[in-house]
Motif scaffolding. Structure first.
Motif, PDB file in Angstrom:
ATOM      1  N   SER A   1       0.832  -1.213   0.000  1.00 49.17           N
ATOM      2  CA  SER A   1       0.000   0.000   0.000  1.00 49.17           C
ATOM      3  C   SER A   1       0.859   1.252   0.000  1.00 49.17           C
ATOM      4  O   SER A   1       2.062   1.206   0.237  1.00 49.17           O
ATOM      5  CB  SER A   1      -0.912   0.001   1.225  1.00 49.17           C
ATOM      6  OG  SER A   1      -0.120   0.043   2.400  1.00 49.17           O
ATOM      7  N   ASN A   2       0.196   2.367  -0.249  1.00 44.51           N
ATOM      8  CA  ASN A   2       0.857   3.662  -0.204  1.00 44.51           C
ATOM      9  C   ASN A   2       1.160   4.031   1.245  1.00 44.51           C
ATOM     10  O   ASN A   2       0.537   3.516   2.166  1.00 44.51           O
ATOM     11  CB  ASN A   2      -0.034   4.737  -0.828  1.00 44.51           C
ATOM     12  CG  ASN A   2      -0.353   4.446  -2.283  1.00 44.51           C
ATOM     13  OD1 ASN A   2       0.383   3.745  -2.959  1.00 44.51           O
ATOM     14  ND2 ASN A   2      -1.470   4.986  -2.761  1.00 44.51           N
ATOM     15  N   MET A   3       2.131   4.960   1.430  1.00 40.83           N
ATOM     16  CA  MET A   3       2.469   5.418   2.780  1.00 40.83           C
ATOM     17  C   MET A   3       2.251   6.913   2.878  1.00 40.83           C
ATOM     18  O   MET A   3       2.486   7.652   1.924  1.00 40.83           O
ATOM     19  CB  MET A   3       3.938   5.119   3.118  1.00 40.83           C
ATOM     20  CG  MET A   3       4.188   3.695   3.518  1.00 40.83           C
ATOM     21  SD  MET A   3       5.875   3.476   4.124  1.00 40.83           S
ATOM     22  CE  MET A   3       5.761   4.157   5.754  1.00 40.83           C
ATOM     23  N   ASN A   4       1.829   7.342   4.060  1.00 37.56           N
ATOM     24  CA  ASN A   4       1.664   8.770   4.328  1.00 37.56           C
ATOM     25  C   ASN A   4       2.993   9.360   4.798  1.00 37.56           C
ATOM     26  O   ASN A   4       3.607   8.860   5.738  1.00 37.56           O
ATOM     27  CB  ASN A   4       0.591   9.001   5.390  1.00 37.56           C
ATOM     28  CG  ASN A   4      -0.791   8.669   4.874  1.00 37.56           C
ATOM     29  OD1 ASN A   4      -1.069   8.825   3.694  1.00 37.56           O
ATOM     30  ND2 ASN A   4      -1.662   8.195   5.762  1.00 37.56           N
ATOM     31  N   LEU A   5       3.417  10.424   4.141  1.00 38.84           N
ATOM     32  CA  LEU A   5       4.598  11.189   4.537  1.00 38.84           C
ATOM     33  C   LEU A   5       4.110  12.220   5.545  1.00 38.84           C
ATOM     34  O   LEU A   5       3.204  12.994   5.256  1.00 38.84           O
ATOM     35  CB  LEU A   5       5.214  11.859   3.305  1.00 38.84           C
ATOM     36  CG  LEU A   5       6.569  12.516   3.451  1.00 38.84           C
ATOM     37  CD1 LEU A   5       7.638  11.472   3.759  1.00 38.84           C
ATOM     38  CD2 LEU A   5       6.942  13.260   2.179  1.00 38.84           C
ATOM     39  N   ARG A   6       4.688  12.218   6.751  1.00 35.24           N
ATOM     40  CA  ARG A   6       4.169  13.054   7.831  1.00 35.24           C
ATOM     41  C   ARG A   6       5.161  14.135   8.253  1.00 35.24           C
ATOM     42  O   ARG A   6       6.359  14.030   8.021  1.00 35.24           O
ATOM     43  CB  ARG A   6       3.797  12.183   9.025  1.00 35.24           C
ATOM     44  CG  ARG A   6       2.734  11.157   8.659  1.00 35.24           C
ATOM     45  CD  ARG A   6       2.007  10.664   9.872  1.00 35.24           C
ATOM     46  NE  ARG A   6       0.870   9.838   9.498  1.00 35.24           N
ATOM     47  CZ  ARG A   6      -0.379  10.281   9.409  1.00 35.24           C
ATOM     48  NH1 ARG A   6      -0.661  11.529   9.655  1.00 35.24           N
ATOM     49  NH2 ARG A   6      -1.350   9.442   9.098  1.00 35.24           N
TER      50      ARG A   6
END
Length: 175
Positions: A120-125
């Motif tokens: 899955s895609n990842m959130n850049l925080r």
């Protein structure tokens, strides 16, 4: 030549030698050769890292202040203070747009490479945690280079499309 003249000539010669020795000693005393600042002239230059050659005749360079030299001696050695090399100050790294800066910044060439999990895609925080704002989304399988990490190295700072952000290390695969 009579024996009286021989004795007088020998005495005169001895007086001349003593006079010359006195003059040499006086010149050395006045030039500071006995002040304890200079190393003995008989010591070779290779025994000390801080000893340098004094300029020879015909050069425009003058001895540095505090150097001990004997006038008229073009090969006199002098003691030069070593110049300490300045320690370069590390340039502070600031990753623009982050709420929290990394506690560890990886040096160039020591930066680990990762790929985002193919699931899955990842959130850049903006910070090392899910409670920080989402900056961008990184597609699954994308290769990233870690630029820094938090204290326990569970989150890493990466740059994606010109934007800095934090990614959870547990969802990254070592490349």
């Amino acid at each position: 030549m009579s024996s009286l003249r021989k004795k007088a000539l020998i005495r005169l010669l001895l007086c001349a030698v003593v006079l010359i020795a006195t003059i040499v000693f006086s010149v050395m005393l006045l030039s500071g050769a006995f002040d304890g600042d200079a190393e003995p002239a008989s010591e070779p230059a290779s025994t000390s890292d801080s000893v340098s050659e004094a300029p020879s005749k015909g050069t425009d360079a003058a001895p540095a202040e505090g150097d001990a030299t004997v006038e008229g001696d073009s090969a006199a050695e002098s003691v030069a203070e070593p110049t300490p090399e300045p320690t370069p100050e590390p340039t502070p790294v600031n990753f623009d747009g982050l709420s929290e800066q990394p506690s560890t910044v990886y040096a160039e060439g020591e930066q680990p490479n990762y790929t985002v999990t193919p699931d899955s895609n990842m959130n850049l925080r903006a910070g090392p945690g899910t409670d920080f704002d989402k900056v961008a989304q990184i597609p699954a399988g994308t290769a990233v280079t870690a630029l820094g990490a938090n204290a326990d190295e569970t989150w890493v700072v990466v740059q994606y499309e010109g934007q800095y952000g934090w990614l959870a290390k547990e969802y990254l695969n070592a490349a």
